[in-house]
Design a protein around this motif. Structure first.
Motif, PDB file in Angstrom:
ATOM      1  N   ALA A 186     -41.442  30.228  -9.314  1.00  0.00           N
ATOM      2  CA  ALA A 186     -41.278  31.604  -8.836  1.00  0.00           C
ATOM      3  C   ALA A 186     -42.568  32.397  -8.959  1.00  0.00           C
ATOM      4  CB  ALA A 186     -40.159  32.297  -9.616  1.00  0.00           C
ATOM      5  N   PHE A 187     -43.398  32.038  -9.947  1.00  0.00           N
ATOM      6  CA  PHE A 187     -44.664  32.745 -10.169  1.00  0.00           C
ATOM      7  C   PHE A 187     -45.865  31.952  -9.663  1.00  0.00           C
ATOM      8  CE2 PHE A 187     -41.872  34.101 -13.797  1.00  0.00           C
ATOM      9  CZ  PHE A 187     -41.577  35.351 -13.273  1.00  0.00           C
ATOM     10  N   GLY A 188     -45.619  30.778  -9.092  1.00  0.00           N
ATOM     11  CA  GLY A 188     -46.696  29.974  -8.516  1.00  0.00           C
ATOM     12  C   GLY A 188     -47.719  29.504  -9.521  1.00  0.00           C
ATOM     13  N   LEU A 189     -47.303  29.315 -10.775  1.00  0.00           N
ATOM     14  CA  LEU A 189     -48.248  28.936 -11.831  1.00  0.00           C
ATOM     15  C   LEU A 189     -48.595  27.452 -11.777  1.00  0.00           C
ATOM     16  CD1 LEU A 189     -46.717  30.817 -14.893  1.00  0.00           C
ATOM     17  CD2 LEU A 189     -48.804  31.409 -13.662  1.00  0.00           C
ATOM     18  N   PRO A 190     -49.806  27.090 -12.230  1.00  0.00           N
ATOM     19  CA  PRO A 190     -50.130  25.666 -12.387  1.00  0.00           C
ATOM     20  C   PRO A 190     -49.142  25.031 -13.363  1.00  0.00           C
ATOM     21  CG  PRO A 190     -52.108  26.997 -12.560  1.00  0.00           C
ATOM     22  CD  PRO A 190     -50.949  27.952 -12.579  1.00  0.00           C
ATOM     23  N   CYS A 191     -48.627  23.890 -12.989  1.00  0.00           N
ATOM     24  CA  CYS A 191     -47.548  23.309 -13.767  1.00  0.00           C
ATOM     25  C   CYS A 191     -47.553  21.789 -13.658  1.00  0.00           C
ATOM     26  CB  CYS A 191     -46.212  23.854 -13.250  1.00  0.00           C
ATOM     27  SG  CYS A 191     -44.755  23.300 -14.149  1.00  0.00           S
ATOM     28  N   LEU A 192     -47.278  21.137 -14.761  1.00  0.00           N
ATOM     29  CA  LEU A 192     -47.076  19.697 -14.769  1.00  0.00           C
ATOM     30  C   LEU A 192     -45.610  19.452 -15.076  1.00  0.00           C
ATOM     31  CD1 LEU A 192     -48.172  16.795 -14.698  1.00  0.00           C
ATOM     32  CD2 LEU A 192     -48.575  16.977 -17.154  1.00  0.00           C
ATOM     33  N   THR A 193     -44.887  18.839 -14.151  1.00  0.00           N
ATOM     34  CA  THR A 193     -43.462  18.598 -14.333  1.00  0.00           C
ATOM     35  C   THR A 193     -43.221  17.104 -14.517  1.00  0.00           C
ATOM     36  OG1 THR A 193     -43.025  18.382 -11.955  1.00  0.00           O
ATOM     37  CG2 THR A 193     -42.907  20.586 -12.891  1.00  0.00           C
ATOM     38  N   ILE A 194     -42.406  16.772 -15.509  1.00  0.00           N
ATOM     39  CA  ILE A 194     -42.186  15.382 -15.886  1.00  0.00           C
ATOM     40  C   ILE A 194     -40.709  15.049 -15.690  1.00  0.00           C
ATOM     41  CG2 ILE A 194     -42.468  13.666 -17.697  1.00  0.00           C
ATOM     42  CD1 ILE A 194     -44.443  15.651 -19.047  1.00  0.00           C
ATOM     43  N   TYR A 195     -40.428  14.167 -14.735  1.00  0.00           N
ATOM     44  CA  TYR A 195     -39.053  13.828 -14.382  1.00  0.00           C
ATOM     45  C   TYR A 195     -38.715  12.398 -14.798  1.00  0.00           C
ATOM     46  CZ  TYR A 195     -38.616  17.923 -11.268  1.00  0.00           C
ATOM     47  OH  TYR A 195     -38.542  19.191 -10.756  1.00  0.00           O
ATOM     48  N   SER A 196     -37.470  12.181 -15.179  1.00  0.00           N
ATOM     49  CA  SER A 196     -36.956  10.822 -15.355  1.00  0.00           C
ATOM     50  C   SER A 196     -35.857  10.616 -14.318  1.00  0.00           C
ATOM     51  CB  SER A 196     -36.395  10.625 -16.761  1.00  0.00           C
ATOM     52  OG  SER A 196     -35.323  11.513 -17.002  1.00  0.00           O
ATOM     53  N   GLU A 197     -35.867   9.472 -13.683  1.00  0.00           N
ATOM     54  CA  GLU A 197     -34.884   9.188 -12.645  1.00  0.00           C
ATOM     55  C   GLU A 197     -34.129   7.905 -12.941  1.00  0.00           C
ATOM     56  OE1 GLU A 197     -33.514  10.674 -10.441  1.00  0.00           O
ATOM     57  OE2 GLU A 197     -34.771  12.245  -9.606  1.00  0.00           O
ATOM     58  N   SER A 198     -32.916   7.855 -12.462  1.00  0.00           N
ATOM     59  CA  SER A 198     -32.092   6.662 -12.633  1.00  0.00           C
ATOM     60  C   SER A 198     -32.758   5.459 -11.974  1.00  0.00           C
ATOM     61  CB  SER A 198     -30.715   6.891 -12.000  1.00  0.00           C
ATOM     62  OG  SER A 198     -30.001   5.692 -11.941  1.00  0.00           O
ATOM     63  N   PHE A 251     -52.648  30.947 -23.281  1.00  0.00           N
ATOM     64  CA  PHE A 251     -51.717  29.962 -23.841  1.00  0.00           C
ATOM     65  C   PHE A 251     -51.104  29.071 -22.757  1.00  0.00           C
ATOM     66  CE2 PHE A 251     -49.166  33.685 -22.916  1.00  0.00           C
ATOM     67  CZ  PHE A 251     -47.930  33.195 -22.501  1.00  0.00           C
ATOM     68  N   VAL A 252     -50.751  27.874 -23.186  1.00  0.00           N
ATOM     69  CA  VAL A 252     -50.047  26.930 -22.328  1.00  0.00           C
ATOM     70  C   VAL A 252     -48.672  26.671 -22.945  1.00  0.00           C
ATOM     71  CG1 VAL A 252     -51.133  24.968 -23.490  1.00  0.00           C
ATOM     72  CG2 VAL A 252     -50.062  24.632 -21.269  1.00  0.00           C
ATOM     73  N   SER A 295     -50.878  30.586 -18.852  1.00  0.00           N
ATOM     74  CA  SER A 295     -51.905  30.026 -17.974  1.00  0.00           C
ATOM     75  C   SER A 295     -51.402  28.763 -17.294  1.00  0.00           C
ATOM     76  CB  SER A 295     -53.164  29.699 -18.773  1.00  0.00           C
ATOM     77  OG  SER A 295     -53.716  30.853 -19.365  1.00  0.00           O
ATOM     78  N   TYR A 296     -50.665  27.943 -18.061  1.00  0.00           N
ATOM     79  CA  TYR A 296     -50.166  26.673 -17.556  1.00  0.00           C
ATOM     80  C   TYR A 296     -48.816  26.379 -18.201  1.00  0.00           C
ATOM     81  CZ  TYR A 296     -55.199  26.438 -16.861  1.00  0.00           C
ATOM     82  OH  TYR A 296     -56.488  26.750 -16.531  1.00  0.00           O
ATOM     83  N   VAL A 297     -48.054  25.534 -17.530  1.00  0.00           N
ATOM     84  CA  VAL A 297     -46.752  25.128 -18.062  1.00  0.00           C
ATOM     85  C   VAL A 297     -46.609  23.616 -17.918  1.00  0.00           C
ATOM     86  CG1 VAL A 297     -44.246  25.331 -17.852  1.00  0.00           C
ATOM     87  CG2 VAL A 297     -45.692  27.344 -17.460  1.00  0.00           C
ATOM     88  N   VAL A 298     -46.170  22.986 -18.988  1.00  0.00           N
ATOM     89  CA  VAL A 298     -45.812  21.569 -18.943  1.00  0.00           C
ATOM     90  C   VAL A 298     -44.335  21.482 -19.292  1.00  0.00           C
ATOM     91  CG1 VAL A 298     -46.224  19.258 -19.866  1.00  0.00           C
ATOM     92  CG2 VAL A 298     -48.121  20.889 -19.690  1.00  0.00           C
ATOM     93  N   THR A 299     -43.526  20.893 -18.409  1.00  0.00           N
ATOM     94  CA  THR A 299     -42.085  20.916 -18.624  1.00  0.00           C
ATOM     95  C   THR A 299     -41.405  19.672 -18.082  1.00  0.00           C
ATOM     96  OG1 THR A 299     -40.026  22.139 -18.164  1.00  0.00           O
ATOM     97  CG2 THR A 299     -41.739  22.209 -16.478  1.00  0.00           C
TER      98      THR A 299
END
Length: 401
Positions: free
Chosen positions: A300-312, A214-215, A285-289
């Motif tokens: 902390a677990f070193g998992l493959p991850c896609l992180t989506i940030y919004s900035e001023s 699962f993702v 398996s993967y995280v999108v956040t």
């Protein structure tokens, strides 16, 4: 709003800030002074004053572990929600719930902590953050020594660590603490623990829905501006199903927000606490956040991850008078607060500090298996659909393939 109107508003805000900081100076004058010479060899008990959110606590777990392994008795104060992730941590001797919702709550928190006499209290608040209630708490902790960042003007802090690095991860600030207590070798990785009942809860969830792989998608941040729109969620699900058709999509987040997600998009994980979420993330398996504590838990677990940030967008050069004046005010406010608590150091070193407008570097995933996308929009949900889809598609293939 016209420039003249803005200038009048600016003057009013300056007057209010001057009065506020004048009162703060009076309050600081009443703080107890710590004059005893600091000797690391005399330190036995340490209180880490974290006093903020879950993500901040996650990045502090390496400091907790390293201090404990160096032989110190480590205690932690923070908001109750943050203390949850320390329940199973073997390196924590004890915790104290912090509450500053009102001054009455703050004084109750101080009253509890003053019953203990710690050799050292470490105020871990970020160098760019100014919150008077948290400074008051640290000043009155009844400790022999008080360590903090950029507090040369606050005499209760007999150890003020100068740090004004805008371009490094927030953990680099925490690592400066080791220099003062003579810890040479330390582990930089985050340190999270999962109890058996949380593991059992996750196993039951996986079995119930017959999940093989699962993702996780976390579309909700701590603020509305960090949350994904309905279209953005649907697009992510569409792409993930094409790239990984053998993976189940699982949504996580606050329960009152999860209920609004279309059940056709994926499963909605019903958690009892943040500890269940941590246990679930470890098995993914993967995280999108979006930008929230989930970024740091995944790291902390070193998992493959896609992180989506919004900035001023305040940092950008612009002809928009509203953005220009908002930027001007932010610069003025930060420098005024900085001078309030750290003028001695700034004056001595003739420093004019540029404080960050964007925190994507300070609070980046700190994970070699993560890919970070930064959209320069005040609200993530307002990012143009085409821009969102193009950037997500280019990154998600790298992360997931």
């Amino acid at each position: 709003m016209s420039r003249i109107t803005w200038e009048i508003k600016f003057i009013r805000k300056k007057i209010k800030l001057y009065i506020s900081n004048l009162l703060n100076r009076i309050v600081m004058f009443s703080f107890p002074k710590r004059k005893e010479k600091f000797s690391p060899e005399n330190i036995k008990s340490i209180l880490i004053a974290r006093n903020d959110k879950i993500g901040d606590m996650v990045v502090t777990t390496s400091l907790i572990k390293n201090l404990a392994l160096a032989g110190y008795d480590v205690y932690v104060s923070s908001q109750q929600s943050s203390l949850e992730i320390l329940k199973n941590n073997p390196y924590v001797k004890g915790t104290f719930s912090y509450n500053d919702y009102s001054y009455k709550d703050l004084f109750e928190s101080i009253k509890k902590i003053r019953k203990f006499h710690f050799d050292l209290v470490i105020d871990t608040r970020p160098f760019y953050s100014f919150e008077m209630k948290k400074i008051i708490f640290c000043a009155f902790t009844n400790s022999t020594h008080l360590m903090g960042f950029n507090k040369s003007n606050v005499k209760s802090y007999n150890i003020s660590i100068p740090y004004y690095n805008n371009d490094s991860h927030i953990t680099n600030q925490l690592n400066k603490i080791y220099d003062y207590i003579n810890i040479q070798n330390y582990d930089k990785s985050y340190d999270l623990y999962i109890a058996e009942d949380n593991k059992k809860y996750i196993n039951e969830f996986i079995t119930k829905y017959n999940i093989a792989k699962f993702v996780i998608i976390n579309p909700f941040g701590g603020a509305k501006k960090r949350e994904l729109s309905q279209w953005q969620m649907e697009y992510l699900v569409e792409i993930l199903k094409k790239i990984k058709p053998d993976h189940t999509i699982v949504f996580i987040g606050e329960q009152n927000k999860l209920k609004n997600i279309d059940p056709n998009l994926g499963l909605k994980f019903q958690s009892n606490s943040i500890l269940d979420v941590i246990a679930l993330i470890k098995e993914a398996s993967y995280v999108v956040t979006v930008d929230t504590s989930i970024v740091h838990i995944t790291s902390a677990f070193g998992l493959p991850c896609l992180t989506i940030y919004s900035e001023s967008i305040l940092f950008e050069k612009t002809d928009d008078i509203n953005l220009t004046m908002r930027k001007k005010w932010k610069e003025y406010y930060r420098n005024a607060c900085n001078n309030l608590v750290d003028k001695s150091y700034l004056k001595k070193n003739k420093l004019l500090v540029e404080l960050p407008y964007c925190y994507d570097q300070l609070w980046s995933p700190n994970n070699p298996n993560a890919k970070q996308i930064v959209f320069y929009k005040s609200f993530l949900s307002k990012v143009d659909n085409e821009e969102f889809s193009q950037r997500i598609l280019s990154c998600i293939k790298i992360v997931l393939l």
